[in-house]
Design a protein around this motif. Structure first.
Motif, PDB file in Angstrom:
ATOM      1  N   ARG A 148      -1.550 -10.084   7.522  1.00  5.63           N
ATOM      2  CA  ARG A 148      -1.716  -9.162   6.395  1.00  5.63           C
ATOM      3  C   ARG A 148      -1.235  -9.794   5.080  1.00  5.63           C
ATOM      4  NH1 ARG A 148      -0.110  -5.127   8.897  1.00  5.63           N
ATOM      5  NH2 ARG A 148      -2.135  -4.101   9.190  1.00  5.63           N
ATOM      6  N   LEU A 149      -0.073 -10.420   5.122  1.00  2.39           N
ATOM      7  CA  LEU A 149       0.478 -11.004   3.897  1.00  2.39           C
ATOM      8  C   LEU A 149      -0.304 -12.236   3.449  1.00  2.39           C
ATOM      9  CD1 LEU A 149       4.310 -10.640   4.573  1.00  2.39           C
ATOM     10  CD2 LEU A 149       2.863  -9.230   3.114  1.00  2.39           C
ATOM     11  N   ALA A 150      -0.767 -13.051   4.401  1.00  2.00           N
ATOM     12  CA  ALA A 150      -1.565 -14.225   4.037  1.00  2.00           C
ATOM     13  C   ALA A 150      -2.892 -13.798   3.422  1.00  2.00           C
ATOM     14  CB  ALA A 150      -1.801 -15.102   5.258  1.00  2.00           C
ATOM     15  N   ALA A 151      -3.473 -12.735   3.950  1.00  2.00           N
ATOM     16  CA  ALA A 151      -4.735 -12.224   3.394  1.00  2.00           C
ATOM     17  C   ALA A 151      -4.513 -11.658   1.998  1.00  2.00           C
ATOM     18  CB  ALA A 151      -5.318 -11.163   4.322  1.00  2.00           C
ATOM     19  N   GLU A 152      -3.427 -10.904   1.821  1.00  2.00           N
ATOM     20  CA  GLU A 152      -3.121 -10.329   0.500  1.00  2.00           C
ATOM     21  C   GLU A 152      -2.896 -11.421  -0.535  1.00  2.00           C
ATOM     22  OE1 GLU A 152       0.202  -7.732   0.860  1.00  2.00           O
ATOM     23  OE2 GLU A 152      -0.867  -6.250   2.100  1.00  2.00           O
ATOM     24  N   GLU A 180      -8.525  -5.571   5.143  1.00  2.00           N
ATOM     25  CA  GLU A 180      -7.829  -4.617   4.274  1.00  2.00           C
ATOM     26  C   GLU A 180      -7.727  -5.169   2.855  1.00  2.00           C
ATOM     27  OE1 GLU A 180      -4.048  -3.973   6.067  1.00  2.00           O
ATOM     28  OE2 GLU A 180      -4.869  -3.075   7.899  1.00  2.00           O
ATOM     29  N   SER A 181      -7.723  -6.505   2.725  1.00  2.00           N
ATOM     30  CA  SER A 181      -7.612  -7.112   1.394  1.00  2.00           C
ATOM     31  C   SER A 181      -8.653  -8.195   1.119  1.00  2.00           C
ATOM     32  CB  SER A 181      -6.211  -7.691   1.189  1.00  2.00           C
ATOM     33  OG  SER A 181      -5.864  -8.555   2.246  1.00  2.00           O
ATOM     34  N   LYS A 182      -9.388  -8.598   2.150  1.00  2.00           N
ATOM     35  CA  LYS A 182     -10.466  -9.567   1.972  1.00  2.00           C
ATOM     36  C   LYS A 182     -11.816  -8.875   2.099  1.00  2.00           C
ATOM     37  CE  LYS A 182      -8.287 -13.886   3.643  1.00  2.00           C
ATOM     38  NZ  LYS A 182      -8.641 -14.753   2.513  1.00  2.00           N
ATOM     39  N   SER A 183     -12.794  -9.344   1.358  1.00  2.00           N
ATOM     40  CA  SER A 183     -14.144  -8.792   1.436  1.00  2.00           C
ATOM     41  C   SER A 183     -14.770  -9.065   2.795  1.00  2.00           C
ATOM     42  CB  SER A 183     -15.023  -9.405   0.346  1.00  2.00           C
ATOM     43  OG  SER A 183     -16.389  -9.133   0.582  1.00  2.00           O
ATOM     44  N   LYS A 184     -15.594  -8.135   3.266  1.00  4.57           N
ATOM     45  CA  LYS A 184     -16.296  -8.338   4.526  1.00  4.57           C
ATOM     46  C   LYS A 184     -17.276  -9.515   4.441  1.00  4.57           C
ATOM     47  CE  LYS A 184     -20.070  -5.101   3.510  1.00  4.57           C
ATOM     48  NZ  LYS A 184     -20.781  -3.878   3.960  1.00  4.57           N
TER      49      LYS A 184
END
Length: 243
Positions: A148-152, A180-184
């Motif tokens: 989650r944090l790496a994606a954010e 949750e923070s990256k585009s599909k």
């Protein structure tokens, strides 16, 4: 002082092993490792003594190496990829405190992240995070937080151990967390059997990746917001100015 080499043998193909690693294996008397990895190098180093242990016997394997070295043998403990990236270098150095007459020397190798990146194109040109989805030694809750944090933070993310028979849905769960923070539509890539027979790659979206079957011999790359597909290759720009 007895020396033990902890050697990263690369993705698997002999040609992808570093010269330093090959020289260390030629110089030793005994080569010790996980059965699958020993089988990858056996034909290239005839005349050596080969010792193996199965998976989950890592501590036994390390002690076997030290005990062999204490008998005056030159020993190499081998790992796939790089010995210091999810490899045996750390455990060997930890246990080495119990064997003061043995010196541990770490020999680097080509890890799956860089080997797979070369097959895909250039996905790791900018900052990236390397995360294993195996919860054998790391609680899944901690893996979720790291994802989650790496994606954010908009890192390119490279995933090791993305799936197995017991963890068939782990990559799907990881993709949902990152979405949750990256585009599909984030550009992603997968490479299987890196540096071995049957090597294959594919560039796809994060949404497509979520439903893609993978195994322990697959390495997964999730791009950042700048990653693009260029002629079927995965490329992350670093931001160089050019005319």
């Amino acid at each position: 002082m007895n020396s033990i080499y902890v050697v990263g043998i690369g993705p698997g193909a002999y040609e992808k092993m570093t010269i330093e690693a090959a020289e260390a294996l030629r110089d030793c008397d005994a080569i010790i490792g996980y059965t699958v990895y020993v089988d990858l190098v056996r034909e290239h180093f005839p005349g050596k003594e080969f010792l193996t242990t199965p998976m989950r016997k890592e501590v036994d394997r390390c002690r076997m190496a030290f005990e062999k070295a204490e008998k005056g043998k030159k020993v190499a403990m081998i790992c796939s990829g790089d010995a210091g990236v999810y490899g045996m270098a750390g455990l060997m150095l930890e246990l080495g405190r119990e064997y003061p007459d043995c010196e541990v020397k770490v020999i680097p190798g080509v890890t799956a992240a860089t080997g797979g990146a070369a097959v895909l194109g250039a996905p790791l040109i900018h900052d990236f995070a390397l995360i294993s989805l195996s919860d054998l030694l790391t609680p899944w809750e901690k893996i979720e937080k790291r994802l989650r944090l790496a994606a954010e933070a908009d890192f390119v993310i490279c995933l090791y151990n993305p799936g197995s028979k017991k963890r068939a849905d782990y990559l799907e769960k990881a993709c949902r967390i990152m979405m949750e923070s990256k585009s599909k539509d984030t550009v992603c890539g997968i490479v299987s059997q890196i540096g071995r027979e049957g090597e294959a790659m594919r560039v796809l979206s994060l949404e497509e990746l979520m439903k893609t079957p993978v195994d322990m011999f697959t390495t997964v790359f999730i791009g950042n917001s700048q990653t693009v597909e260029i002629d079927g290759r995965m490329v992350t720009p670093r931001g160089y100015r050019y005319e």
